[in-house]
Design a protein around this motif. Structure first.
Motif: not given
Length: 396
Positions: A99-107, A133-138, A140-141, A144-147
């Protein structure tokens, strides 16, 4: 305490006592450690005294290396694991749940990308990749469930530089953990905790130990409670490293500063040399003015560009094959941080699991190479690369 009154017993003898102490840390391969009584064992497990019980739960050689790494990163309570990817796994699997969500760098490193794209979703943990390198892109990703957000300061293998300060501010604002893989850069170039990171990860296998004879990872959190969760998961999942690898790593770390400085100085010279060779389409090195993130690299790393150089030949796979054949004396091997210079071809190794289209989006053509610069004499290294690039150009 093992008794020694019965000479016929298999293990009756204690260690010899000495008025002097060893200069080199002793290797302690024992899997188990004996206690005198159940009460004494309770004292250890309940934290009243420090001691060892079963090596999966910790051993002296791991603690020695962890303490050295803690000192380098300005941290306390780091956990040593059996590989860099096991350290990444301790973070992603030890701290996240269905149920959690994680954002990873695309490289990210190829295996980290695979875990993000295939393994975590299988366990019900959603993932999104974004340009670090793009804070706005992160931003946007983030959901609410991002941990957690996982990045590398300098990406593998394209050497792009993350906006670490901007991401740390974003994660603080959103109440999200920021985990930073500091393998490429090492604490010699940057200490992520000083820039707001919550968790720092290393593949100790690489430049920290530096001899291609060790497989180790390390992870540490700023919050002691998170550290304990990481430690418990690592023990439960059996991520504990071998004492022998820890012993070798400590030996390698004694020369880390010297190796870093020598290899970095040569990397600067090699990057400039490659850029002047016919047959090289582009060179990527953070300290070069033509690096796409040069200003950010200067702000974060200063003059610490590190020992990694990436470049792209003008040809495709045939040129790549000719280049590796022509690079006499250099190891074509998917590793980095060795005392000798090594060549890596992401399309056939670390990023082979990606489709051709995915690799192209990252700029990883068949002519793309990553170089881990070692301790060779700079002029000798330049000569080898000159000949190898010429061999590649001849078939392009």
């Amino acid at each position: 305490m093992t008794r020694n009154s019965k000479g016929s017993l298999v293990r009756p003898y204690p260690l010899p006592q000495s008025a002097s102490t060893p200069v080199v840390t002793p290797l302690s391969p024992s899997v188990v450690y004996a206690s005198e009584t159940p009460d004494a064992l309770d004292d250890q497990y309940e934290g009243r005294v420090h001691g060892y019980t079963y090596s999966r739960e910790g051993h002296p050689n791991a603690d020695v290396v962890a303490q050295r790494l803690d000192a380098l990163e300005g941290a306390e309570g780091g956990v040593l694991t059996g590989s860099g990817m096991s350290a990444v796994s301790a973070v992603l699997l030890g701290l996240l749940k269905t149920g959690d969500h994680v954002v990873g760098g695309n490289q990210l490193y190829g295996r980290s990308l695979r875990m993000m794209k295939e393994d975590l979703p299988r366990l019900g943990i959603a993932t999104t990749l974004a340009d670090p390198g793009d804070v706005a892109a992160v931003a946007a990703a983030i959901r609410p469930e991002t941990r957690l957000v996982l990045i590398e300061v300098v990406s593998n293998p394209t050497l792009r530089v993350a906006d670490l300060d901007g991401l740390a501010a974003l994660c603080r604002e959103k109440g999200v953990l920021l985990a930073v893989d500091n393998t490429f850069t090492t604490p010699k170039a940057i200490r992520p905790f000083e820039h707001g990171a919550n968790i720092v990860i290393h593949s100790v296998t690489k430049l920290l130990s530096g001899h291609s004879d060790v497989m180790l990872g390390y992870v540490v959190a700023r919050d002691p409670a998170l550290n304990e969760r990481l430690r418990v998961f690592a023990v439960t999942a059996g991520l504990t490293p071998s004492p022998f690898d820890c012993w070798l790593a400590e030996r390698g770390m004694l020369t880390f500063d010297l190796r870093f400085d020598r290899a970095q100085a040569t990397a600067v010279a090699l990057a400039d040399h490659l850029a002047a060779l016919p047959g090289v389409r582009r060179v990527i090195y953070p300290l070069r003015a033509d690096h796409p993130d040069h200003a950010r690299a200067a702000g974060l790393l200063g003059q610490r560009g590190c020992n990694m150089v990436s470049f792209e030949l003008t040809g495709g796979r045939a040129a790549a094959n000719a280049f590796t054949r022509g690079a006499e004396g250099l190891s074509f091997a998917p590793t980095l941080g060795d005392v000798g210079t090594t060549l890596s071809h992401p399309a056939s190794s670390s990023h082979r699991a990606l489709s051709a289209e995915e690799r192209a989006a990252l700029g990883l053509s068949e002519g793309f190479f990553r170089v881990s610069v070692g301790l060779e004499e700079p002029e000798a290294l330049k000569a080898v690369f000159t000949e190898a690039v010429a061999a590649a150009a001849a078939v392009s």
